[in-house]
Write a protein that holds these residues in place. Structure first.
Motif, mmCIF file in Angstrom:
data_model
loop_
_atom_site.group_PDB
_atom_site.id
_atom_site.type_symbol
_atom_site.label_atom_id
_atom_site.label_comp_id
_atom_site.label_asym_id
_atom_site.label_seq_id
_atom_site.Cartn_x
_atom_site.Cartn_y
_atom_site.Cartn_z
ATOM 1 N N ILE B 273 7.493 3.706 -9.662
ATOM 2 C CA ILE B 273 7.444 4.161 -8.275
ATOM 3 C C ILE B 273 8.170 3.176 -7.380
ATOM 4 C CG2 ILE B 273 5.841 4.560 -6.334
ATOM 5 C CD1 ILE B 273 3.802 5.420 -8.564
ATOM 6 N N GLU B 274 9.072 3.666 -6.547
ATOM 7 C CA GLU B 274 9.778 2.770 -5.624
ATOM 8 C C GLU B 274 8.801 2.189 -4.597
ATOM 9 O OE1 GLU B 274 13.289 4.495 -3.850
ATOM 10 O OE2 GLU B 274 13.990 5.269 -5.767
ATOM 11 N N PRO B 275 8.975 0.918 -4.240
ATOM 12 C CA PRO B 275 8.132 0.325 -3.192
ATOM 13 C C PRO B 275 8.134 1.187 -1.918
ATOM 14 C CG PRO B 275 9.489 -1.370 -4.210
ATOM 15 C CD PRO B 275 9.938 -0.061 -4.803
ATOM 16 N N THR B 276 9.271 1.772 -1.616
ATOM 17 C CA THR B 276 9.396 2.670 -0.462
ATOM 18 C C THR B 276 8.304 3.734 -0.477
ATOM 19 O OG1 THR B 276 11.786 2.347 -0.474
ATOM 20 C CG2 THR B 276 10.970 4.352 0.592
ATOM 21 N N SER B 277 8.039 4.299 -1.647
ATOM 22 C CA SER B 277 7.034 5.360 -1.778
ATOM 23 C C SER B 277 5.627 4.790 -1.798
ATOM 24 C CB SER B 277 7.256 6.133 -3.084
ATOM 25 O OG SER B 277 8.592 6.508 -3.254
ATOM 26 N N ALA B 278 5.439 3.719 -2.558
ATOM 27 C CA ALA B 278 4.097 3.164 -2.729
ATOM 28 C C ALA B 278 3.518 2.685 -1.403
ATOM 29 C CB ALA B 278 4.134 2.020 -3.749
ATOM 30 N N GLY B 279 4.397 2.197 -0.520
ATOM 31 C CA GLY B 279 3.956 1.716 0.788
ATOM 32 C C GLY B 279 3.180 2.755 1.586
ATOM 33 N N CYS B 280 3.422 4.023 1.296
ATOM 34 C CA CYS B 280 2.680 5.088 1.995
ATOM 35 C C CYS B 280 1.179 4.910 1.860
ATOM 36 C CB CYS B 280 3.064 6.460 1.431
ATOM 37 S SG CYS B 280 4.694 7.009 1.958
ATOM 38 N N MET B 281 0.735 4.300 0.731
ATOM 39 C CA MET B 281 -0.707 4.161 0.508
ATOM 40 C C MET B 281 -1.371 3.281 1.568
ATOM 41 S SD MET B 281 -2.085 6.033 -1.719
ATOM 42 C CE MET B 281 -3.659 5.204 -1.618
ATOM 43 N N ALA B 282 -0.627 2.324 2.120
ATOM 44 C CA ALA B 282 -1.207 1.497 3.191
ATOM 45 C C ALA B 282 -1.449 2.366 4.427
ATOM 46 C CB ALA B 282 -0.284 0.327 3.515
ATOM 47 N N GLY B 283 -0.567 3.331 4.669
ATOM 48 C CA GLY B 283 -0.780 4.282 5.752
ATOM 49 C C GLY B 283 -1.971 5.194 5.469
ATOM 50 N N VAL B 284 -2.081 5.610 4.204
ATOM 51 C CA VAL B 284 -3.207 6.464 3.799
ATOM 52 C C VAL B 284 -4.528 5.733 4.053
ATOM 53 C CG1 VAL B 284 -4.366 7.488 1.789
ATOM 54 C CG2 VAL B 284 -1.892 7.778 2.092
ATOM 55 N N VAL B 285 -4.595 4.462 3.649
ATOM 56 C CA VAL B 285 -5.832 3.693 3.821
ATOM 57 C C VAL B 285 -6.189 3.576 5.307
ATOM 58 C CG1 VAL B 285 -6.781 1.352 3.622
ATOM 59 C CG2 VAL B 285 -5.732 2.447 1.638
ATOM 60 N N ALA B 286 -5.199 3.306 6.150
ATOM 61 C CA ALA B 286 -5.450 3.209 7.596
ATOM 62 C C ALA B 286 -6.006 4.529 8.131
ATOM 63 C CB ALA B 286 -4.156 2.837 8.324
ATOM 64 N N TYR B 287 -5.442 5.622 7.667
ATOM 65 C CA TYR B 287 -5.901 6.956 8.093
ATOM 66 C C TYR B 287 -7.332 7.231 7.601
ATOM 67 C CZ TYR B 287 -6.271 12.090 7.978
ATOM 68 O OH TYR B 287 -6.704 13.395 8.105
ATOM 69 N N ARG B 289 -9.681 5.200 6.794
ATOM 70 C CA ARG B 289 -10.714 4.346 7.409
ATOM 71 C C ARG B 289 -11.267 4.972 8.679
ATOM 72 N NH1 ARG B 289 -7.785 -1.315 6.024
ATOM 73 N NH2 ARG B 289 -8.853 -1.644 4.043
ATOM 74 N N ALA B 290 -10.488 5.838 9.306
ATOM 75 C CA ALA B 290 -10.928 6.461 10.560
ATOM 76 C C ALA B 290 -11.644 7.793 10.323
ATOM 77 C CB ALA B 290 -9.713 6.674 11.470
ATOM 78 N N GLN B 291 -11.814 8.192 9.054
ATOM 79 C CA GLN B 291 -12.418 9.503 8.765
ATOM 80 C C GLN B 291 -13.916 9.357 8.450
ATOM 81 O OE1 GLN B 291 -10.298 12.015 9.275
ATOM 82 N NE2 GLN B 291 -8.789 10.405 9.656
ATOM 83 N N THR B 292 -14.669 10.383 8.784
ATOM 84 C CA THR B 292 -16.111 10.327 8.533
ATOM 85 C C THR B 292 -16.538 11.258 7.401
ATOM 86 O OG1 THR B 292 -16.367 11.964 10.284
ATOM 87 C CG2 THR B 292 -16.703 9.658 10.891
ATOM 88 N N THR B 293 -15.623 12.098 6.919
ATOM 89 C CA THR B 293 -15.941 12.998 5.799
ATOM 90 C C THR B 293 -14.837 12.862 4.738
ATOM 91 O OG1 THR B 293 -14.774 14.792 6.926
ATOM 92 C CG2 THR B 293 -17.168 14.702 7.212
ATOM 93 N N PRO B 294 -15.141 13.221 3.476
ATOM 94 C CA PRO B 294 -14.134 13.106 2.408
ATOM 95 C C PRO B 294 -12.909 13.992 2.687
ATOM 96 C CG PRO B 294 -16.319 13.394 1.466
ATOM 97 C CD PRO B 294 -16.457 13.646 2.945
#
Lengths: 326, 326
Positions: B273-287, B289-294
């Motif tokens: 996986i290119e680092p370019t793609s994998a970096g999206c996961m840091a955005g996913v985690v930030a998103y 963290r703000a959610q209250t349901t799965p």
């Protein structure tokens, strides 16, 4: 002694518990070599390696026989530990796994993540003796390769490939204790007896090749030094040797070739591949150089659990500047 | 200006020329984060990246219009070069590709392997001016992102995922010039308008986020310094900015997080996986963290072409000792 029918029976037994992993190939690689190389992707298997097949077949055989234990145990520095831990979790058993401290922390963590009790020992010898105390308390011991049920399970990877793929003139599988190669040979007898079966092992860990040459089992005193950590086994067993003798042979490959092919397969297939598996390609190249017509061969990518320190070793030097050729 | 219908039309147009890549997920990762993360595997696409979608859509649109050129050209230090070379090969056109010498030798070799004429230039600026001479001789220029046909093609990756997968509350795609994110937003409008679309870019290469904050296009003078070589683009275009403004935003991620997630996705998914793609996961985690349901979210793994020197950088330090969590 296992027969081809044992592989077929193992396939039905474990089908609901393991992935039927895909076959993949690279058009670029096929064009480079002028032959067709098909990969059985056991790196995409549960726990990231074929080992779950043998562990599940053993546990489910015990269940069929009404001999399901409450606890299972094994010693392993690698994928077998995770396989037994995973099988125990699925079937609701306790697992106590002994892992020498030389194993990667990643594998310890993965085994614990399946709910197993992990005991880290100083040496492999210590792990082997500690396991006896747990057996004495009633746990069933699952050997990584010296067991007919384990061997039959491992053979189901090749069996699936023979069923799903084209006809193969040869199949290549890594040789550690010989369970996978023996199972693969049996699978070939079941469905494709004209296919040649080759084991592949590092020259640095060539106990199987030495054993076949000398006619008696060669044993390492300590784990041999190779980047292919999946085949650092000390010796093959009489059980697996009986089948290894019937294969087309065990090919020996250099550390350099193992690293070269790990880089190239990572690049061409876009898969995470253990050096243990990638090394098979050096055996494939040796085989193809002796052929006069285009061949279709199968490579069993046995696993994809690569420790970060091994990744650093793999990528220390650029090997993609030299394009594969025969 | 592109509409959702353009993505649907592009999908039919290119279907015979690109892989319908699989969706994959990791049960272990889902358990670690307590949400469901689905990956669209464009690293398993032809040429190892989504870029082939935009290039094929452009060339096939020209063909439909009876305007097929004899020669195509582009400048690129990355996957767009291979995409144009591949499309030209498939359709029997000549291709002249300008690549700055800073690009990896691997990408030069891969572009040449598709039969393209590759001209290596000293700088990106030199590549951009050299391309003009070839255009003057009648070649059609294919821009990596500032083109409606390219954007529509890139959107088909997300469209397939919306068609093949579960409902997604959010989708995350890397943001370089903005073609993939714009196409993804259009694909969401076509099939799943309630899904939030996020672009993700390195903090070190945050021209899109700055542009959105300031309301005018921010331009780097030279390629920004990030391990995510797929998004070293100098600036977004007015064409892509119009769509970026309608997304849920562009998230900025650190180099450290990009390397962390490249290691973890390599380990968990067994994919390159290119680092370019994998970096999206840091955005996913930030998103998340703000959610209250799965939640169930989609990540577009845009490519898997990783140069050996980048692999060495990724694995220089063990990052698998710290388990992902929210």
């Amino acid at each position: 002694m296992n027969t081809p029918d044992h592989i077929i029976a193992a396939q039905s037994r474990i089908a609901g518990f393991v992935h039927r992993t895909p076959l993949m190939e690279s058009g670029t690689l096929n064009a480079m070599l002028g032959h067709r190389i098909v990969f059985k992707c056991e790196n995409l298997q549960k726990i990231g390696a074929f080992k779950v097949r043998g562990a599940m077949n053993t546990l489910l055989t015990l269940k069929e026989q009404g001999a399901m234990p409450e606890r299972v145990t094994c010693f392993s520095s690698g994928n077998h530990a995770q396989a037994v831990a995973y099988g125990a979790k699925i079937l609701g058993l306790k697992a106590t796994i002994f892992i020498p401290q030389t194993a990667s922390s990643l594998k310890v963590a993965a085994t614990r993540a399946h709910g197993a009790e992990v005991v880290v020992t100083k040496t492999r010898q210590e792990a082997e003796s500690a396991v006896q105390a747990v057996i004495d308390q009633g746990a069933v011991f699952i050997h990584p390769y010296d067991d007919d049920r384990v061997m039959a399970g491992q053979g189901t990877a090749a069996l699936e490939a023979f069923q799903d793929g084209p006809a193969f003139s040869a199949v290549f599988a890594p040789c550690g204790g010989g369970g996978l190669v023996s199972g693969t040979w049996l699978a070939a007898q079941a469905t494709s007896p004209e296919t040649k079966v080759f084991g592949v092992e590092p020259l640095n860990a060539n106990d199987a090749a030495r054993t076949l040459r000398d006619g008696k089992i060669f044993k390492w005193e300590q784990a041999p030094d190779t980047i292919a950590d999946g085949v650092r086994t000390l010796y093959v067993s009489e059980r697996t040797l009986a089948f290894l003798k019937q294969t087309a042979g065990v090919l020996e490959v250099s550390e350099d070739d193992i690293i070269y092919w790990t880089q190239w397969l990572t690049h061409l297939l876009k898969l995470t591949i253990e050096p243990t598996s990638a090394g098979c390609m050096a055996g494939v190249v040796a085989y193809l150089r002796a052929q006069t017509t285009p061949q279709t061969v199968l490579v069993i990518l046995s696993g994809g659990n690569v420790a970060p320190e091994t990744q650093a070793q793999i990528w220390a030097e650029d090997r993609l500047g030299t394009v594969p050729c025969l």
